[in-house]
Write a protein that holds these residues in place. Structure first.
Motif, PDB file in Angstrom:
ATOM      1  N   ALA A 245       0.842  -1.196   0.000  1.00 14.15           N
ATOM      2  CA  ALA A 245       0.000   0.000   0.000  1.00 14.15           C
ATOM      3  C   ALA A 245       0.876   1.245   0.000  1.00 14.15           C
ATOM      4  O   ALA A 245       1.827   1.352   0.787  1.00 14.15           O
ATOM      5  CB  ALA A 245      -0.918  -0.012   1.215  1.00 14.15           C
ATOM      6  N   THR A 246       0.559   2.196  -0.863  1.00 11.05           N
ATOM      7  CA  THR A 246       1.318   3.446  -0.949  1.00 11.05           C
ATOM      8  C   THR A 246       1.215   4.208   0.369  1.00 11.05           C
ATOM      9  O   THR A 246       0.126   4.327   0.946  1.00 11.05           O
ATOM     10  CB  THR A 246       0.785   4.324  -2.101  1.00 11.05           C
ATOM     11  N   ARG A 247       2.353   4.712   0.834  1.00 17.80           N
ATOM     12  CA  ARG A 247       2.396   5.469   2.094  1.00 17.80           C
ATOM     13  C   ARG A 247       2.948   6.856   1.800  1.00 17.80           C
ATOM     14  O   ARG A 247       4.155   7.022   1.600  1.00 17.80           O
ATOM     15  CB  ARG A 247       3.281   4.761   3.126  1.00 17.80           C
ATOM     16  N   HIS A 248       2.082   7.832   1.787  1.00 12.74           N
ATOM     17  CA  HIS A 248       2.472   9.208   1.487  1.00 12.74           C
ATOM     18  C   HIS A 248       3.198   9.232   0.140  1.00 12.74           C
ATOM     19  O   HIS A 248       2.604   8.959  -0.883  1.00 12.74           O
ATOM     20  CB  HIS A 248       3.316   9.787   2.631  1.00 12.74           C
ATOM     21  N   ALA A 249       4.501   9.549   0.134  1.00  7.89           N
ATOM     22  CA  ALA A 249       5.241   9.603  -1.130  1.00  7.89           C
ATOM     23  C   ALA A 249       6.022   8.326  -1.391  1.00  7.89           C
ATOM     24  O   ALA A 249       6.809   8.267  -2.336  1.00  7.89           O
ATOM     25  CB  ALA A 249       6.183  10.807  -1.120  1.00  7.89           C
TER      26      ALA A 249
ATOM     27  N   PHE B 264       6.380   4.160  -2.141  1.00  7.09           N
ATOM     28  CA  PHE B 264       5.722   3.040  -2.803  1.00  7.09           C
ATOM     29  C   PHE B 264       6.451   1.754  -2.406  1.00  7.09           C
ATOM     30  O   PHE B 264       7.504   1.439  -2.964  1.00  7.09           O
ATOM     31  CB  PHE B 264       5.772   3.214  -4.320  1.00  7.09           C
ATOM     32  N   PRO B 265       5.937   0.993  -1.433  1.00  4.55           N
ATOM     33  CA  PRO B 265       6.604  -0.248  -1.034  1.00  4.55           C
ATOM     34  C   PRO B 265       6.454  -1.330  -2.108  1.00  4.55           C
ATOM     35  O   PRO B 265       5.460  -1.372  -2.836  1.00  4.55           O
ATOM     36  CB  PRO B 265       5.867  -0.664   0.247  1.00  4.55           C
ATOM     37  N   ARG B 266       7.468  -2.173  -2.196  1.00  8.68           N
ATOM     38  CA  ARG B 266       7.404  -3.352  -3.068  1.00  8.68           C
ATOM     39  C   ARG B 266       8.085  -4.501  -2.334  1.00  8.68           C
ATOM     40  O   ARG B 266       9.124  -4.318  -1.687  1.00  8.68           O
ATOM     41  CB  ARG B 266       8.078  -3.090  -4.415  1.00  8.68           C
ATOM     42  N   HIS B 267       7.481  -5.684  -2.455  1.00  2.71           N
ATOM     43  CA  HIS B 267       7.953  -6.847  -1.710  1.00  2.71           C
ATOM     44  C   HIS B 267       8.358  -7.976  -2.663  1.00  2.71           C
ATOM     45  O   HIS B 267       7.872  -8.046  -3.804  1.00  2.71           O
ATOM     46  CB  HIS B 267       6.861  -7.333  -0.758  1.00  2.71           C
TER      47      HIS B 267
ATOM     48  N   GLY C 178      14.547 -16.807   0.666  1.00  2.71           N
ATOM     49  CA  GLY C 178      14.902 -15.435   0.993  1.00  2.71           C
ATOM     50  C   GLY C 178      13.751 -14.501   0.670  1.00  2.71           C
ATOM     51  O   GLY C 178      12.749 -14.896   0.058  1.00  2.71           O
ATOM     52  N   CYS C 179      13.891 -13.259   1.105  1.00  7.07           N
ATOM     53  CA  CYS C 179      12.861 -12.261   0.835  1.00  7.07           C
ATOM     54  C   CYS C 179      13.500 -10.879   0.855  1.00  7.07           C
ATOM     55  O   CYS C 179      14.645 -10.703   1.276  1.00  7.07           O
ATOM     56  CB  CYS C 179      11.721 -12.352   1.849  1.00  7.07           C
ATOM     57  N   ALA C 180      12.747  -9.913   0.385  1.00  5.60           N
ATOM     58  CA  ALA C 180      13.246  -8.545   0.325  1.00  5.60           C
ATOM     59  C   ALA C 180      12.070  -7.587   0.340  1.00  5.60           C
ATOM     60  O   ALA C 180      10.929  -7.968   0.044  1.00  5.60           O
ATOM     61  CB  ALA C 180      14.095  -8.325  -0.932  1.00  5.60           C
ATOM     62  N   THR C 181      12.355  -6.350   0.686  1.00  2.19           N
ATOM     63  CA  THR C 181      11.360  -5.291   0.606  1.00  2.19           C
ATOM     64  C   THR C 181      12.063  -4.005   0.224  1.00  2.19           C
ATOM     65  O   THR C 181      13.261  -3.835   0.491  1.00  2.19           O
ATOM     66  CB  THR C 181      10.593  -5.135   1.933  1.00  2.19           C
ATOM     67  N   ALA C 182      11.355  -3.119  -0.446  1.00  2.96           N
ATOM     68  CA  ALA C 182      11.947  -1.876  -0.931  1.00  2.96           C
ATOM     69  C   ALA C 182      10.932  -0.754  -0.855  1.00  2.96           C
ATOM     70  O   ALA C 182       9.711  -0.989  -0.936  1.00  2.96           O
ATOM     71  CB  ALA C 182      12.438  -2.051  -2.372  1.00  2.96           C
ATOM     72  N   LEU C 183      11.429   0.460  -0.688  1.00  7.95           N
ATOM     73  CA  LEU C 183      10.587   1.653  -0.725  1.00  7.95           C
ATOM     74  C   LEU C 183      11.035   2.508  -1.905  1.00  7.95           C
ATOM     75  O   LEU C 183      12.168   2.993  -1.933  1.00  7.95           O
ATOM     76  CB  LEU C 183      10.712   2.452   0.571  1.00  7.95           C
ATOM     77  N   TYR C 184      10.147   2.674  -2.878  1.00  7.70           N
ATOM     78  CA  TYR C 184      10.416   3.510  -4.038  1.00  7.70           C
ATOM     79  C   TYR C 184       9.792   4.894  -3.853  1.00  7.70           C
ATOM     80  O   TYR C 184       8.788   5.050  -3.149  1.00  7.70           O
ATOM     81  CB  TYR C 184       9.833   2.881  -5.303  1.00  7.70           C
ATOM     82  N   VAL C 185      10.401   5.886  -4.490  1.00 12.52           N
ATOM     83  CA  VAL C 185       9.818   7.213  -4.606  1.00 12.52           C
ATOM     84  C   VAL C 185       9.908   7.629  -6.075  1.00 12.52           C
ATOM     85  O   VAL C 185      10.564   6.975  -6.885  1.00 12.52           O
ATOM     86  CB  VAL C 185      10.542   8.254  -3.720  1.00 12.52           C
ATOM     87  N   LEU C 186       9.247   8.720  -6.414  1.00 16.00           N
ATOM     88  CA  LEU C 186       9.323   9.267  -7.759  1.00 16.00           C
ATOM     89  C   LEU C 186      10.316  10.420  -7.792  1.00 16.00           C
ATOM     90  O   LEU C 186      10.306  11.288  -6.918  1.00 16.00           O
ATOM     91  CB  LEU C 186       7.943   9.763  -8.215  1.00 16.00           C
ATOM     92  N   LEU C 187      11.186  10.409  -8.785  1.00 11.89           N
ATOM     93  CA  LEU C 187      12.184  11.461  -8.979  1.00 11.89           C
ATOM     94  C   LEU C 187      11.786  12.332 -10.165  1.00 11.89           C
ATOM     95  O   LEU C 187      11.470  11.813 -11.241  1.00 11.89           O
ATOM     96  CB  LEU C 187      13.561  10.837  -9.244  1.00 11.89           C
TER      97      LEU C 187
END
Length: 244
Positions: free
Chosen positions: A83-87, A89-92, A103-112
């Motif tokens: 779910a998008t949180r303010h600015a 964008f999580p991805r799992h 294994g697993c991973a998670t990331a938080l993206y933003v727009l540039l």
């Protein structure tokens, strides 16, 4: 939605280390490529964002590997957006080998904003992100605490292979810089169990990063500065490498 996007890749020599295991930097590069493919399916890939004057960039990422696949293994990567949180964008991600999650991973993206080189508002995204009803496989990357140790300092100029489409050091290259802080003998006996990366500010062509590595037992934190301004930091927790 309740089904992630999945892709199976067979590990070749280009993505494996001297022992034949998947390199951490190569794992993040695969995550990046699979994420891009998934976004393309929604009309939110690189070309669509470039036309809107924006780009996906990482703010934070974390990787946890219970064991590493080897050369010739067919690894299935599953990925989905949170779910998008303010600015942000999580991805799992999860990594599956022979029916087992390894294994697993998670990331938080933003727009540039490509022209202004600063964060862009999510409203500029040229489309809607779907909602996935799938739990995150691990927590959002948290705070990185510095070990109380004297840093080992070195400089790392930006080189041709560090740069990507967005005109800055690619996020995965910082992981390569990190693992290169440890000699081959250390890698022979150890592997990364967990890695957290904070991307604070981009590093661009012509710049050089002042690297500071602090170690405390199996934990090591690397910071990168340009003109004394922090640009990234990452924390790795290492474990003894076991024989397959």
């Amino acid at each position: 939605m309740d089904q992630p996007y999945s892709k199976t890749v067979t590990l070749d020599a280009a993505v494996c280390d001297m022992s034949g295991r998947w390199q951490p930097g190569a794992i993040l590069r695969t995550m990046q490529e699979v994420s891009g493919e998934h976004a393309e399916g929604w009309g939110l890939g690189r070309e669509a964002l470039t036309n809107a004057g924006i780009a996906w960039v990482l703010s934070r990422s974390a990787l946890k590997m219970d064991r590493y696949p080897q050369y010739g293994d067919a690894v299935t990567i599953h990925t989905w957006p949170g779910a998008t949180r303010h600015a942000f964008f999580p991805r799992h991600y999860t990594f599956e080998l022979d029916g087992e999650i390894i294994g697993c991973a998670t990331a938080l993206y933003v727009l540039l904003d490509i022209g202004e080189r600063k964060m862009a508002h999510p409203s500029r995204l040229p489309g809607e992100l779907p909602v996935y009803d799938i739990p995150a496989p691990m927590p959002t990357p948290g705070v990185i605490a510095l070990p109380e140790a004297e840093p080992l300092c070195t400089d790392r100029p930006v080189r041709y292979t560090d740069l990507d489409f967005n005109g800055h050091v690619n996020n995965t290259r910082y992981v390569d810089w990190y693992v290169d802080c440890f000699d081959w003998q250390y890698h022979t006996g150890h592997e990364l169990a967990h890695l957290t990366v904070h991307y604070l500010q981009e590093i661009r062509p012509g710049e050089a990063a002042a690297l500071q590595l602090r170690r405390d037992g199996d934990t090591a934190v690397l910071q990168g500065f340009v003109e004394e301004q922090p640009r990234f930091q990452m924390k790795g927790i290492w474990r003894e490498r076991t024989a397959e």
